[in-house]
Design a protein around this motif. Structure first.
Motif, PDB file in Angstrom:
ATOM      1  N   UNK A  57      -7.349  -5.213  -1.455  1.00 21.33           N
ATOM      2  CA  UNK A  57      -6.309  -6.200  -1.712  1.00 21.33           C
ATOM      3  C   UNK A  57      -6.164  -7.040  -0.450  1.00 21.33           C
ATOM      4  N   UNK A  58      -6.247  -8.345  -0.586  1.00 22.78           N
ATOM      5  CA  UNK A  58      -6.190  -9.250   0.561  1.00 22.78           C
ATOM      6  C   UNK A  58      -4.794  -9.882   0.619  1.00 22.78           C
ATOM      7  N   UNK A  59      -4.110  -9.639   1.722  1.00 23.15           N
ATOM      8  CA  UNK A  59      -2.702 -10.009   1.852  1.00 23.15           C
ATOM      9  C   UNK A  59      -2.505 -10.827   3.121  1.00 23.15           C
ATOM     10  N   UNK A  60      -1.682 -11.866   3.025  1.00 17.30           N
ATOM     11  CA  UNK A  60      -1.268 -12.599   4.222  1.00 17.30           C
ATOM     12  C   UNK A  60       0.219 -12.347   4.450  1.00 17.30           C
ATOM     13  N   UNK A  61       0.591 -12.277   5.729  1.00 17.19           N
ATOM     14  CA  UNK A  61       1.962 -11.976   6.108  1.00 17.19           C
ATOM     15  C   UNK A  61       2.677 -13.240   6.563  1.00 17.19           C
ATOM     16  N   UNK A  62       3.947 -13.351   6.168  1.00 16.83           N
ATOM     17  CA  UNK A  62       4.779 -14.425   6.686  1.00 16.83           C
ATOM     18  C   UNK A  62       5.207 -14.112   8.111  1.00 16.83           C
ATOM     19  N   UNK A  63       5.871 -15.072   8.739  1.00 10.83           N
ATOM     20  CA  UNK A  63       6.287 -14.884  10.130  1.00 10.83           C
ATOM     21  C   UNK A  63       7.251 -13.712  10.293  1.00 10.83           C
TER      22      UNK A  63
END
Length: 372
Positions: free
Chosen positions: A255-261
């Motif tokens: 699962x490819x996830x990007x994180x917010x600040x």
């Protein structure tokens, strides 16, 4: 001493017997039903049931409302019987006994002293009463050859922000006699940490640790306020931090996830998330992701490297124990013993203890898991 009602096993090992750390456990959410009945009788209070099994069932059924506000209504009963020094000491003593019976070696007990003054106690007397019960239980455990360490977290209720500075000063007054940190509790939505800013400023000036309930019944703005206004070192529950995660794509293996600040900040600073899986289901904290434990964002947060910890929140209302919570997570996400050890090490690292004592706690956990 009340023993756990079930021995939870993983890979043939008793989870109950493993050394554990409990960071998020409410004093008024962990009473024994028989104790409630006896204390209510002494105080002349009416109860919804007067038989221990029926009373336990009443608490558990009322806690399935899917709303934090409804969940909190059950505390009218438990708080009602915790209004004398004797009652507070007994509840605290039994609370620690039950933690020890479940394998907890370090626990932080949170409660709101200003809810326990209706029969003449002062704030300081209430804190002293709870500490006396804690001390009795710890001495009993040690006399029997066991080990447990306990710290108090004093909570201020969000809906009464004007009381926060008084509770903050109370906590600092008792920092050398059992109180290890400050907490906020109560309804989250509509009551941001910023409304208690004066208390948090004072606590920061005294170098006193803070944890804030956030990301349970409200979202990212509540978490931001906990961190910016409250200077929180830990987040009570914090599960809605997952709203700041963007799942970009998935395949059969990843699962490819990007994180917010915000979530990146929490991860990078290793700010602990005090998750309570069963409670999170009962209060609707994870409703946007699903209705089952397998849909809880706990595993996603864990796999992404957040400092997740496992807690009970309210053992009576949720009909649970720390061993049960770990067993449920192991079943839901196919965790093994090394995962359970990681959760304990995370909690030990986040405990409101001096670094040397945290390192000792980490050593005890490692030895306990290595022995199985």
């Amino acid at each position: 001493m009340s023993a756990p009602d079930f021995d939870y096993l993983l890979d043939g090992v008793s989870i109950n017997a493993l050394p554990k750390v409990s960071l998020h456990d409410h004093l008024d959410g962990g009473l024994r039903p028989q104790t409630i009945i006896e204390l209510a009788d002494e105080l002349g209070l009416e109860l919804p049931a007067t038989e221990p099994h029926e009373l336990r069932t009443w608490f558990e059924s009322r806690s399935e409302a899917g709303s934090l506000v409804e969940y909190l209504k059950t505390f009218d009963v438990t708080v009602g019987v915790m209004q004398t020094a004797e009652g507070l000491a007994r509840v605290a003593r039994e609370f620690v006994e039950d933690l020890h019976a479940d394998g907890v070696i370090y626990g932080e007990i949170r409660w709101a002293p200003d809810q326990h003054l209706t029969r003449g106690l002062t704030l300081d007397q209430a804190v002293d009463a709870v500490q006396s019960g804690i001390d009795q239980a710890v001495a009993q455990v040690e006399a029997a050859g066991g080990y447990i360490r306990i710290g108090q977290l004093l909570s201020s209720l969000r809906q009464n922000p004007g009381h926060a500075i008084e509770v903050a000063r109370l906590a600092v007054r008792h920092r050398d006699s059992g109180v290890v940190g400050f907490d906020t509790a109560g309804p989250e939505a509509g009551f941001p940490a910023s409304s208690m800013r004066a208390a948090f400023d004072y606590l920061a000036s005294e170098w006193f640790p803070v944890t804030v309930h956030a990301g349970e019944a409200d979202g990212l703005e509540s978490i931001r306020s906990a961190l910016l206004d409250g200077r929180a070192l830990r987040l009570g529950h914090g599960v809605r931090l997952a709203e700041d995660l963007l799942i970009e794509r998935q395949d059969d293996e990843n699962t490819y996830v990007s994180l917010g600040l915000l979530s990146q900040w929490v991860k990078d600073r290793e700010i602990a998330l005090e998750t309570s899986p069963t409670s999170n289901l009962q209060t609707g904290a994870i409703a946007q992701w699903g209705q089952t434990l397998a849909e809880h964002p706990f595993d996603l947060l864990y796999q992404l490297g957040f400092r997740v910890t496992v807690n009970t929140d309210n053992r009576l209302m949720s009909g649970t124990s720390l061993s049960r919570e770990l067993s449920l997570l192991a079943d839901a996400f196919a965790y093994r013993l090394d995962d359970l050890e990681t959760f304990q090490l995370n909690a030990a690292a986040a405990a409101f203890l001096p670094i040397e004592e945290r390192e000792e706690l980490i050593d005890r956990i490692a030895v306990g898991f290595d022995a199985v």
